[in-house]
Structure formats: structure tokens, C-alpha cells
Design a protein around this motif. Structure first.
Motif, PDB file in Angstrom:
ATOM      1  N   PRO A   1      20.307  70.362  53.922  1.00  0.00           N
ATOM      2  CA  PRO A   1      19.876  71.301  52.886  1.00  0.00           C
ATOM      3  C   PRO A   1      20.071  72.740  53.377  1.00  0.00           C
ATOM      4  CG  PRO A   1      17.974  70.290  53.911  1.00  0.00           C
ATOM      5  CD  PRO A   1      19.194  69.636  54.502  1.00  0.00           C
ATOM      6  N   GLU A   2      19.630  73.706  52.624  1.00  0.00           N
ATOM      7  CA  GLU A   2      19.979  75.098  52.903  1.00  0.00           C
ATOM      8  C   GLU A   2      19.497  75.632  54.249  1.00  0.00           C
ATOM      9  OE1 GLU A   2      19.707  79.494  50.800  1.00  0.00           O
ATOM     10  OE2 GLU A   2      18.961  77.743  49.732  1.00  0.00           O
ATOM     11  N   PHE A   3      18.244  75.378  54.629  1.00  0.00           N
ATOM     12  CA  PHE A   3      17.685  76.058  55.797  1.00  0.00           C
ATOM     13  C   PHE A   3      17.512  75.193  57.044  1.00  0.00           C
ATOM     14  CE2 PHE A   3      16.024  78.535  52.171  1.00  0.00           C
ATOM     15  CZ  PHE A   3      16.683  79.715  52.442  1.00  0.00           C
ATOM     16  N   ILE A   4      17.359  73.910  56.878  1.00  0.00           N
ATOM     17  CA  ILE A   4      17.144  73.004  58.009  1.00  0.00           C
ATOM     18  C   ILE A   4      18.138  71.854  57.902  1.00  0.00           C
ATOM     19  CG2 ILE A   4      15.528  71.427  59.154  1.00  0.00           C
ATOM     20  CD1 ILE A   4      14.562  74.257  59.371  1.00  0.00           C
ATOM     21  N   HIS A   5      18.945  71.664  58.944  1.00  0.00           N
ATOM     22  CA  HIS A   5      19.881  70.543  58.986  1.00  0.00           C
ATOM     23  C   HIS A   5      19.393  69.523  60.004  1.00  0.00           C
ATOM     24  CE1 HIS A   5      23.603  73.023  57.499  1.00  0.00           C
ATOM     25  NE2 HIS A   5      22.587  73.073  56.658  1.00  0.00           N
ATOM     26  N   GLU A   6      19.697  68.258  59.736  1.00  0.00           N
ATOM     27  CA  GLU A   6      19.386  67.197  60.686  1.00  0.00           C
ATOM     28  C   GLU A   6      20.678  66.519  61.106  1.00  0.00           C
ATOM     29  OE1 GLU A   6      16.118  64.467  59.888  1.00  0.00           O
ATOM     30  OE2 GLU A   6      15.562  65.786  58.229  1.00  0.00           O
ATOM     31  N   TYR A   7      20.762  66.212  62.392  1.00  0.00           N
ATOM     32  CA  TYR A   7      21.913  65.519  62.966  1.00  0.00           C
ATOM     33  C   TYR A   7      21.407  64.367  63.815  1.00  0.00           C
ATOM     34  CZ  TYR A   7      24.637  69.659  61.712  1.00  0.00           C
ATOM     35  OH  TYR A   7      25.248  70.676  61.029  1.00  0.00           O
ATOM     36  N   GLN A   8      22.288  63.398  64.059  1.00  0.00           N
ATOM     37  CA  GLN A   8      21.952  62.274  64.926  1.00  0.00           C
ATOM     38  C   GLN A   8      23.078  62.066  65.928  1.00  0.00           C
ATOM     39  OE1 GLN A   8      19.074  60.226  64.815  1.00  0.00           O
ATOM     40  NE2 GLN A   8      19.901  59.532  66.771  1.00  0.00           N
ATOM     41  N   ILE A   9      22.730  62.040  67.208  1.00  0.00           N
ATOM     42  CA  ILE A   9      23.713  61.719  68.233  1.00  0.00           C
ATOM     43  C   ILE A   9      23.830  60.196  68.299  1.00  0.00           C
ATOM     44  CG2 ILE A   9      24.223  61.751  70.700  1.00  0.00           C
ATOM     45  CD1 ILE A   9      22.971  64.477  70.858  1.00  0.00           C
TER      46      ILE A   9
END
Length: 137
Positions: free
Chosen positions: A39-47
Motif C-alpha cells: 500500500p502507499e506508506f508501508i510495504h511488506e516483503y518476505q525473504i
């Protein structure tokens, strides 16, 4: 300077996109992790093992990944997370599945790695021991 990411032990990364160096951090995260939510302000990623493999194939060393994550993280990286990344990164790029004469062969750059793989129950069940070839193939 404020740090833009939180790194969780399971490999989840939360990134504040409003950080002044967001474009650089985004490029790094896209190279080493899979996007989960953006989303606009917070991104989530997964290694994942696949994202680490992709990173290594582009020339990013596993130790570099750990070093950069530690530099960007608001929190201290847990030792268990660091060891998991090193463990997963140990075999990346060191094995190849080769098709030769309509048969598949597993090649490894280190004999100890090949021995470890062959000791795995699932892999061992698939082996035909007479097909083990020496370095001359």
C-alpha cells in the motif's frame, strides 16, 4: 538517521516508504525479498529461499544481504534469523540439475554438498546408484 525497516525472525520485512532513501531501499528489497503487500506508506516483503537464490544469481552475496538488512533495520537482527539466512544461502548456486541423454543428473560444486543431498530420504529414494558418475562424466 532514522532507519526504514523492521526485520522479523521469520523473514518478514516491514518498510516505511516515506523514508528519504525509499527508492534505494525499495530496489534492495525487491532484489532480496518477495513483495507481500505494497500500500502507499508501508510495504511488506518476505525473504524466501527463492528470493535469496535470485539475489545471489544477480551477484548479491548472502553476507551482504545480512549486512545491509542490519544497517537498515530499526531492530537488532535475531541470531536465529541470521543463521537461517546463512544456512539457506550455503547451497544456493552450488548445485545444478542437468539433462543428459534424456536422464536427469544432479551436479554439485562440492562433494560434501552432494553427499549431504544424497543422504536426504526423499532424494535417496530417487537415486539410481549405478548412475553416479565421476568428474569425467
Amino acid at each position: 538517521a532514522r532507519r526504514p525497516i523492521w526485520v522479523f525472525p521469520a523473514g518478514r520485512i516491514v518498510f516505511e516508504t516515506f523514508h528519504p532513501r525509499a527508492p534505494e531501499v525499495t530496489d534492495f528489497l525487491m532484489a532480496v525479498a518477495e513483495p507481500v503487500s505494497r500500500p502507499e506508506f508501508i510495504h511488506e516483503y518476505q525473504i524466501t529461499i527463492l528470493s535469496l537464490s535470485a539475489a545471489v544469481s544477480t551477484g548479491i552475496d548472502v553476507e551482504q544481504v545480512i549486512k545491509i538488512l542490519a544497517r537498515l533495520a530499526k531492530n537488532v537482527l535475531e541470531e536465529g534469523f541470521i543463521q537461517a539466512i546463512r544456512r539457506q544461502g550455503f547451497s544456493i548456486g552450488k548445485t545444478k540439475l542437468v539433462l543428459r541423454n534424456n536422464r536427469h543428473f544432479l551436479e554439485a560444486s562440492e562433494s560434501s554438498l552432494l553427499e549431504r543431498l544424497c543422504s536426504d530420504r526423499d532424494i535417496a529414494q530417487s537415486l539410481i546408484r549405478g548412475d553416479v558418475l565421476g568428474p569425467d562424466g
